[in-house]
Design a protein around this motif. Structure first.
Motif, PDB file in Angstrom:
ATOM      1  N   ALA A   1     -86.225  73.645 -22.574  1.00 21.47           N
ATOM      2  CA  ALA A   1     -85.494  72.466 -22.101  1.00 21.47           C
ATOM      3  C   ALA A   1     -85.138  72.603 -20.623  1.00 21.47           C
ATOM      4  CB  ALA A   1     -84.237  72.266 -22.929  1.00 21.47           C
ATOM      5  N   THR A   2     -84.727  73.802 -20.196  1.00 20.78           N
ATOM      6  CA  THR A   2     -84.362  74.021 -18.807  1.00 20.78           C
ATOM      7  C   THR A   2     -85.564  73.840 -17.887  1.00 20.78           C
ATOM      8  OG1 THR A   2     -82.624  75.554 -19.468  1.00 20.78           O
ATOM      9  CG2 THR A   2     -83.380  75.683 -17.190  1.00 20.78           C
ATOM     10  N   VAL A   3     -86.694  74.402 -18.259  1.00 18.34           N
ATOM     11  CA  VAL A   3     -87.895  74.292 -17.431  1.00 18.34           C
ATOM     12  C   VAL A   3     -88.361  72.842 -17.360  1.00 18.34           C
ATOM     13  CG1 VAL A   3     -90.346  74.910 -17.294  1.00 18.34           C
ATOM     14  CG2 VAL A   3     -88.635  76.660 -17.776  1.00 18.34           C
ATOM     15  N   ILE A   4     -88.419  72.156 -18.481  1.00 17.24           N
ATOM     16  CA  ILE A   4     -88.912  70.774 -18.509  1.00 17.24           C
ATOM     17  C   ILE A   4     -87.979  69.844 -17.744  1.00 17.24           C
ATOM     18  CG2 ILE A   4     -89.339  68.801 -20.036  1.00 17.24           C
ATOM     19  CD1 ILE A   4     -90.404  70.895 -22.088  1.00 17.24           C
ATOM     20  N   LEU A   5     -86.676  69.947 -18.006  1.00 10.40           N
ATOM     21  CA  LEU A   5     -85.733  69.070 -17.312  1.00 10.40           C
ATOM     22  C   LEU A   5     -85.647  69.408 -15.825  1.00 10.40           C
ATOM     23  CD1 LEU A   5     -82.893  68.865 -19.981  1.00 10.40           C
ATOM     24  CD2 LEU A   5     -84.577  67.107 -19.395  1.00 10.40           C
ATOM     25  N   GLY A   6     -85.719  70.688 -15.473  1.00 17.86           N
ATOM     26  CA  GLY A   6     -85.709  71.080 -14.071  1.00 17.86           C
ATOM     27  C   GLY A   6     -86.930  70.580 -13.326  1.00 17.86           C
ATOM     28  N   TYR A   7     -88.092  70.679 -13.954  1.00 18.21           N
ATOM     29  CA  TYR A   7     -89.317  70.182 -13.325  1.00 18.21           C
ATOM     30  C   TYR A   7     -89.242  68.665 -13.138  1.00 18.21           C
ATOM     31  CZ  TYR A   7     -94.219  69.159 -12.477  1.00 18.21           C
ATOM     32  OH  TYR A   7     -95.376  68.705 -11.919  1.00 18.21           O
ATOM     33  N   ALA A   8     -88.760  67.965 -14.165  1.00 20.39           N
ATOM     34  CA  ALA A   8     -88.636  66.506 -14.064  1.00 20.39           C
ATOM     35  C   ALA A   8     -87.657  66.124 -12.965  1.00 20.39           C
ATOM     36  CB  ALA A   8     -88.196  65.917 -15.402  1.00 20.39           C
ATOM     37  N   ALA A   9     -86.548  66.846 -12.856  1.00 22.64           N
ATOM     38  CA  ALA A   9     -85.567  66.543 -11.804  1.00 22.64           C
ATOM     39  C   ALA A   9     -86.136  66.831 -10.423  1.00 22.64           C
ATOM     40  CB  ALA A   9     -84.295  67.352 -12.037  1.00 22.64           C
ATOM     41  N   SER A  10     -86.931  67.892 -10.292  1.00 19.47           N
ATOM     42  CA  SER A  10     -87.498  68.220  -8.985  1.00 19.47           C
ATOM     43  C   SER A  10     -88.533  67.193  -8.548  1.00 19.47           C
ATOM     44  CB  SER A  10     -88.120  69.621  -9.003  1.00 19.47           C
ATOM     45  OG  SER A  10     -89.324  69.629  -9.756  1.00 19.47           O
ATOM     46  N   ARG A  11     -89.166  66.542  -9.490  1.00 22.86           N
ATOM     47  CA  ARG A  11     -90.165  65.523  -9.149  1.00 22.86           C
ATOM     48  C   ARG A  11     -89.517  64.246  -8.618  1.00 22.86           C
ATOM     49  NH1 ARG A  11     -94.550  67.225  -7.860  1.00 22.86           N
ATOM     50  NH2 ARG A  11     -95.587  65.305  -8.433  1.00 22.86           N
ATOM     51  N   LEU A  12     -88.232  64.055  -8.886  1.00 19.62           N
ATOM     52  CA  LEU A  12     -87.540  62.850  -8.434  1.00 19.62           C
ATOM     53  C   LEU A  12     -87.210  62.883  -6.950  1.00 19.62           C
ATOM     54  CD1 LEU A  12     -85.072  62.310 -11.405  1.00 19.62           C
ATOM     55  CD2 LEU A  12     -87.193  61.076 -10.942  1.00 19.62           C
ATOM     56  N   GLY A  13     -87.054  64.060  -6.387  1.00 18.53           N
ATOM     57  CA  GLY A  13     -86.699  64.185  -4.977  1.00 18.53           C
ATOM     58  C   GLY A  13     -87.877  64.605  -4.126  1.00 18.53           C
ATOM     59  N   SER A  14     -87.673  64.539  -2.830  1.00 17.62           N
ATOM     60  CA  SER A  14     -88.729  64.971  -1.915  1.00 17.62           C
ATOM     61  C   SER A  14     -88.632  66.489  -1.730  1.00 17.62           C
ATOM     62  CB  SER A  14     -88.583  64.275  -0.566  1.00 17.62           C
ATOM     63  OG  SER A  14     -87.325  64.578   0.004  1.00 17.62           O
ATOM     64  N   PRO A  15     -89.752  67.134  -1.403  1.00 24.91           N
ATOM     65  CA  PRO A  15     -89.714  68.589  -1.220  1.00 24.91           C
ATOM     66  C   PRO A  15     -88.913  68.950   0.029  1.00 24.91           C
ATOM     67  CG  PRO A  15     -91.873  67.725  -0.672  1.00 24.91           C
ATOM     68  CD  PRO A  15     -91.087  66.592  -1.230  1.00 24.91           C
ATOM     69  N   PRO A  16     -88.335  70.152   0.068  1.00 26.52           N
ATOM     70  CA  PRO A  16     -87.572  70.562   1.250  1.00 26.52           C
ATOM     71  C   PRO A  16     -88.496  70.793   2.441  1.00 26.52           C
ATOM     72  CG  PRO A  16     -87.718  72.358  -0.307  1.00 26.52           C
ATOM     73  CD  PRO A  16     -88.307  71.156  -0.977  1.00 26.52           C
ATOM     74  N   ALA A  17     -87.922  70.687   3.613  1.00 28.68           N
ATOM     75  CA  ALA A  17     -88.681  70.943   4.840  1.00 28.68           C
ATOM     76  C   ALA A  17     -89.011  72.434   4.914  1.00 28.68           C
ATOM     77  CB  ALA A  17     -87.865  70.518   6.048  1.00 28.68           C
TER      78      ALA A  17
END
Length: 83
Positions: free
Chosen positions: A47-63
């Motif tokens: 659950a942590t990996v799946i939800l974390g990956y989904a949350a990271s896809r919502l934002g832009s990558p860091p500079a």
């Protein structure tokens, strides 16, 4: 929230709360409540990996300047020479 679901479902089944419910929801809660405690860790990690990956896809990558130096791959050359 995901890791509390199996123990909560088991508690609801043991207390007889689910027995009064009708439909597919009661059956689903009973199945979730029957999950062995052995699998709680795997459920939590998944659950942590799946939800974390989904949350990271919502934002832009860091500079690049924000992530430089966080791993050995990106160490400055003077730091690598002494290793």
């Amino acid at each position: 929230a995901v890791t509390i679901l199996p123990p909560l479902a088991r508690f609801l089944v043991q207390q007889g709360v689910v027995a009064d419910w009708s439909g597919g929801l009661a059956g689903a809660i009973q199945r979730i409540g029957s999950i062995s405690t052995f699998y709680y860790g795997a459920i939590g990690v998944s659950a942590t990996v799946i939800l974390g990956y989904a949350a990271s896809r919502l934002g832009s990558p860091p500079a690049p300047h924000q992530t430089r130096g966080l791993t050995r791959w990106y160490l400055p050359p003077e730091a690598v020479v002494g290793v």
